[in-house]
Design an enzyme around this catalytic site. Structure first.
Site, PDB file in Angstrom:
ATOM      1  CG  HIS B 108      -1.972  -1.080   1.173  1.00  0.00           C
ATOM      2  ND1 HIS B 108      -2.856  -1.226   0.122  1.00  0.00           N
ATOM      3  CD2 HIS B 108      -2.248  -2.087   2.037  1.00  0.00           C
ATOM      4  CE1 HIS B 108      -3.635  -2.287   0.359  1.00  0.00           C
ATOM      5  NE2 HIS B 108      -3.279  -2.825   1.503  1.00  0.00           N
ATOM      6  CG  ASP B 147      -3.020  -8.394   0.263  1.00  0.00           C
ATOM      7  OD1 ASP B 147      -2.186  -8.753   1.111  1.00  0.00           O
ATOM      8  OD2 ASP B 147      -4.061  -7.761   0.545  1.00  0.00           O
ATOM      9  CG  HIS B 149      -6.586  -5.438   1.735  1.00  0.00           C
ATOM     10  ND1 HIS B 149      -5.987  -6.391   2.523  1.00  0.00           N
ATOM     11  CD2 HIS B 149      -7.689  -5.020   2.388  1.00  0.00           C
ATOM     12  CE1 HIS B 149      -6.711  -6.548   3.632  1.00  0.00           C
ATOM     13  NE2 HIS B 149      -7.751  -5.733   3.575  1.00  0.00           N
ATOM     14  CG  ASP B 236      -5.077 -10.192   2.842  1.00  0.00           C
ATOM     15  OD1 ASP B 236      -4.817 -10.614   1.695  1.00  0.00           O
ATOM     16  OD2 ASP B 236      -4.744  -9.073   3.249  1.00  0.00           O
TER      17      ASP B 236
HETATM   18 ZN   LIG Z   1      -4.132  -7.277   2.425  1.00  0.00          ZN
END
Ligand SMILES: [Zn+2]
Ligand SMILES: [Zn+2]
Lengths: 560, 448
Positions: B108, B147, B149, B236
């Site tokens: 991120h 991931d 996200h 995740d």
């Molecule tokens: Zn993540």
């Protein structure tokens, strides 16, 4: 007075030590078919040198178990494995007599699959048919919960009370299931033969009316009483290199970084002392290609020694790897590495004229001058030793690290000196040290450093305590202790350390070495908060405590 | 057969805060599992030691405000440095592939760093990619962000880079942090089509993700022909993850990596520390090392545990069709953009939110509409830090592929920005591997 005896592959060395001095040293060829005879012959000579004086302790280092395993003469043993989920079964190959059984435990010690009595019964029927009398049982994560292994042992004994069972959690409680299974298997294979040997030694000692403690040297450079060795035969493997390395440490006794070069007749063993402490093999001792949980020194062996023969074949010079006999200067029939160093550096060792004569004849048949022959051999020897030493440094520097602190504070290995031990060290090690540009340390006791090491080291004991306050459970990686906590909610690191100390005391009492726990120190203190959601539900502690390799109080160094 | 490299760095002495998902405990049970399995003893595996990244390695990607020391801890240097060590081992051929099981994570983190976003300060994969291009001259790289996200940091860093194919599949941004990663995000004007987003509905299962892999990701990689494939390996998507809502299993992760065959996998998120991580990490290692993983599963898993949401297959098929088209028409589109461009620069305003540190950043980004290369980029950024101090900085980035004109103009822009009203001006010259920062008041310049 102290006695140390190292039964090696070629020779058995023994010393009688008192008040900083070696009073007698004995060297005899080892009878590989009768280790006990070799050992007792040396012991008797040392006892007669002692002239009836009080012997406080006898420490023995022997290759019995190493030989049993190397020659495949251990007892046939079946291995019951409970691998649960993970690697495929074909990843486990320590023996052909493996039986994969149901039952699984996870990393928190929870039973996630139960054992199946019918399956165990079928395996036992099969074993009976094959005539196997001994079984090792290993379950993944049994170090966190050994109930499945215990239940299987109960089933086996119920089936036939004469079957002998070793469960892995009682052999080692460290993480690494394949190593634990292998260690349990090798323990089961050698335990009968080792106990027979130990009993004969015990009887021989009784017969000599010796009122001494009898200890066995372990691969980790410490001792254990003969009685404690009965259930841990594998800990006696590779004690020879441990004796030598601890002998080197005994002769140097400081915090330097040293390479220990033990030059014997046919092999050279290289080990490291980092700030004076011996370096361990990070993956444990390796037996028959399998890693184990036996804690052993990192040792690199090369097939090159003082007696390695120098021959000419197909117009080129061969250095070893065979040993035909002693060096020419000591009456051997063919020239060896020692003879080359003797001539080239004019060391005047033994009969130097004979060294030169025999080397001349090899030089002639290879159409070289004596000078260039010697130069070539010296280069070869120094080069191989240097390479092995460099590889060891690199290995040490490349050890993994799991904490930020360890990575940021990592140091480059800076060598302070070379310690030469073994019979041929005098000839070779000073040259090697000059080449590497560090001082050489060669004590006049260097030829018997291995026996000295055995004589003066103290017992060792290491224990790692794993505490999970959420499951309210603790387990130890040696001694097989486990239990619950009085007040898990308020348990702190300081409590964990107190518990670790009392576990160490309990295990050391069982091993008969309780007086050494005053030397204990913590080598690991970790705690982890267990968070589920945003709440702390418990803590996991890992505390390590040990009596590290060192010397008994009676030993205060050697007088120069 | 060469072994697979594993670098395990659990940072057992580092946490964002004691109860934060990024805490010491995160890889504890993974440690237990992989050590108990004895995976490091196998001949198919070689374990590597962590390394330390240098400030220069970080400056090759990031503009840290006010400086690198302020934004990182030693743990970040070890985590990024470990990705570099793993990459060295792969590129020099010591191992056939490598998996860096490291924390803290990084995907991120964007080019400009004012603080921590989504548990990340610096971007491990981006630092690794630029290091490899600098050190070994690699050019084309594909990053597949697995991931749950959206890898918005990695996307932003390579947004204008047509030589980095960034593919991210993730839970739909309407239902999960960071709220981006929609199909419309396709890359900058001169790097159109090399950013591919695959938003997935919540509760997508192994079947759905493997469908996307086979029908979209693999064809894209085949056509792009990268020198290196990186898996930005978050864990995740797992059915037990507390921060997301997907239904991926350890078997699914293993199969994904078996088919994707990444050269390097770098751990990202994954916060089901007990029920998922130990098993997923095992699965990934086994798949990369070519070890049969049929005996691996979570204790509570059965193959019929999850059903793909109704209508999901059709939705996925539409994503596949659209994104294949976007990718295949990219060169045509870029040519058209170049032909039509009437201004020397393309400007964009952006607002960036840092959830962990609660920072609002404003950016003005300009990319040169170059006729021969993908242009250089300038970013003017301002934000109030948690300390209360207000920072305004100007940044120039000259990429590896910059033409000589863009290099000259980039240097010029560095000087021009110093006349403006920002406190700090940065020059990131990847071609010269030179990184400068000047304090516009004191005129003091530091170079890396
Ligand atoms: Zn993540
Ligand atoms: Zn250009």
């Amino acid at each position: 007075m102290l006695i140390g005896i190292d039964v090696g592959g070629t020779f058995t060395d023994g010393i009688l030590f008192d008040d900083g001095r070696i009073l007698a040293a004995v060297k005899k060829p080892t009878r590989t078919d009768n280790l006990q005879e070799s050992l007792l012959a040396v012991l008797d000579e040392l006892l007669s040198a002692a002239q009836g004086a009080d012997i406080a302790r006898v420490v023995l280092s022997t290759t019995l178990v190493t030989n049993l395993l190397a020659t495949g003469q251990g007892e046939r043993t079946a291995l019951f494995m409970l691998p649960g989920y993970g690697l495929p079964h074909k990843a486990y190959s320590v023996t052909a007599d493996i039986y994969f059984l149901q039952g699984a435990v996870d990393f928190r010690g929870r039973v996630i699959e139960n054992i199946d009595s019918n399956q165990i019964y079928a395996a036992l029927q099969d074993i009976k048919q094959k005539g196997i009398r001994r079984i090792a049982v290993a379950c993944k994560f049994s170090n966190r919960n050994k109930t499945l292994e215990q239940r299987i042992r109960d089933e086996i004994v119920k089936f036939d009370p004469n079957l002998q069972v070793t469960i892995s959690a009682e052999v080692s409680g460290k993480l690494n299931f394949p190593r634990r299974a292998a260690t349990a298997y090798f323990t089961a294979m050698t335990i009968t033969e080792w106990n027979r040997f130990a009993e004969r030694i015990n009887q021989a000692i009784q017969a000599r009316h010796l009122d001494a403690e009898i200890h066995i040297l372990k691969a980790d450079g410490g001792t254990m009483p003969l009685s404690a060795s009965l259930s841990n035969p594998c800990e006696t493997i590779f004690s020879g290199p441990a004796a030598s390395t601890m002998g080197a440490a005994a002769l140097s006794r400081d915090k330097q970084n040293s390479v220990v070069v033990d030059i014997g007749g046919t092999t050279t063993d290289i080990s490291l002392l980092i700030s004076g402490e011996p370096l361990y093999a990070s993956k444990g001792a390796r037996i028959d290609k399998h890693f184990t949980h036996v804690n052993a020194f990192a040792v690199r062996s090369i097939a090159l020694g003082g007696d390695s023969v120098i021959r000419c074949r197909d117009n080129s010079i061969r250095v070893g790897p065979m040993r035909i006999g002693a060096a020419a200067c000591f009456g051997g029939d063919e020239p060896t590495v020692t003879d080359v160093f003797n001539v080239y550096y004019e060391l005047g060792v033994g009969d130097a004229v004979r060294s030169q004569e025999l080397l001349e004849s090899v030089a002639q048949s290879s159409q070289m001058t004596l000078q260039s022959l010697c130069f070539f051999v010296v280069e070869t020897v120094i080069d191989r030793l240097k390479r092995a030493i460099t590889e060891m440094f690199t290995e040490w520097e490349n050890e993994p690290a799991y904490k930020v602190w360890e990575v940021v504070h990592r140091r480059k290995f800076q060598l302070h000196r070379i310690i030469g031990i073994g019979a041929a060290a005098h000839a070779i090690v000073p040259i090697l040290a000059t080449e590497i540009d560090v001082p050489a340390h060669i004590h006049h006791y260097a030829p018997v450093a291995n026996a000295l090491g055995a004589a003066v080291v103290r017992p060792t004991l290491a224990l790692q305590l794993h505490i999970d306050t959420a499951s309210n459970l603790y387990t130890t990686d040696s001694g097989g202790l486990s239990g619950t906590l009085p007040d898990p909610r308020n348990f702190q690191l300081s409590d964990a350390k107190v518990l670790a100390m009392s576990c160490l005391e309990e295990v050391s009492r069982a091993r008969g070495v309780e007086k050494y726990t005053v030397n204990a120190s913590f080598f690991m203190e970790e705690q982890f908060n267990m968070i589920r959601g945003w709440d702390r539900v418990g803590k996991i502690f890992e505390v390590g405590i040990q009596v590290a390799p060192g010397f008994i109080d009676e030993y205060q160094g050697v007088s120069e | 057969m060469k072994p697979t490299g594993i670098l395990f760095f659990p940072a057992f002495d580092w946490a964002i805060s004691p109860t934060h998902p990024e805490r010491e405990e995160r890889l504890l049970y993974t440690r237990d599992q992989i050590f108990e399995e004895g995976i490091m003893d196998l001949p198919q595996i070689r374990e590597y030691q962590p390394g330390l990244a240098t400030f220069k390695d970080i400056a090759r990607v990031h503009f840290c405000v006010p400086d690198i020391e302020a934004q990182i801890t030693e743990a970040h240097l070890v985590s990024a440095g470990s990705a570099l060590r793993m990459a060295d081992a792969v590129v020099t051929g010591e191992v056939k592939n490598g998996f860096a099981i490291i924390r803290p994570p990084g995907h991120h983190s964007m080019t400009v760093v004012h603080g921590n976003r989504g548990f990340c300060n610096i971007n491990n994969e981006a630092i690794m990619v630029e290091y490899l291009r600098h050190k070994y001259g690699l050019k084309r790289i594909a990053i597949v962000d697995t991931d749950v996200h959206h890898g918005d940091g990695t996307q932003e860093i390579f947004w204008d880079d047509p030589d980095v194919l960034f593919i991210s599949f993730h839970q739909d941004g309407r239902t999960l942090y960071p709220g981006s990663g929609f199909m419309e995000e396709k890359g900058g004007p001169l790097a159109y089509g090399t950013t591919i987003n695959i938003p997935l509905s919540p509760r997508t299962t192994d079947d759905g993700i493997l469908f996307i892999l086979d029908k979209l990701v693999m064809p894209l990689l085949e056509e792009f022909k990268p020198d290196l494939v990186v898996n930005s390996a978050g864990q995740d998507n797992h059915y037990s993850d507390p921060l997301a809502n997907m239904c991926f299993s350890a078997q699914g992760y293993a199969r994904l990596n078996q088919r994707l065959k990444p050269d390097i996998a770098v751990l990202e998120g994954g916060y089901s520390v007990e029920s998922a991580l130990p098993y997923i990490n095992m699965g990934l290692i086994m798949a990369m090392a070519g070890i049969d993983f049929s005996n691996l599963k979570e204790p509570d898993y059965s193959p019929h545990k999850f059903k793909e949401p109704a209508g999901n297959r059709e939705a996925l098929q539409r994503i596949v069709d659209t994104q294949l088209r976007v990718f295949r028409e990219r060169e045509e589109k870029i040519a058209l953009t170049r032909a039509k461009s009437d201004r020397p620069f393309r400007m964009e305003m952006r607002n960036i939110f840092y959830d962990t540190d609660y920072i609002h950043e404003q950016q003005r980004v300009e990319v040169r509409m170059c006729q021969t290369c993908a242009g250089f980029r300038t970013i003017v950024s301002s934000a109030r830090h948690p300390s209360g101090r207000e920072y305004s900085v100007g940044c120039v980035s000259i990429p590896f592929g910059a033409c000589s004109e863009c290099q000259t103009e980039g240097q010029e822009a560095y000087r021009t920005l110093q006349q403006g009203n920002t406190q700090l001006v940065y020059l990131q010259n990847k071609i010269a591997d030179e990184y400068r920062v000047i304090d516009t008041r004191s005129k003091q310049e530091t170079r890396l």
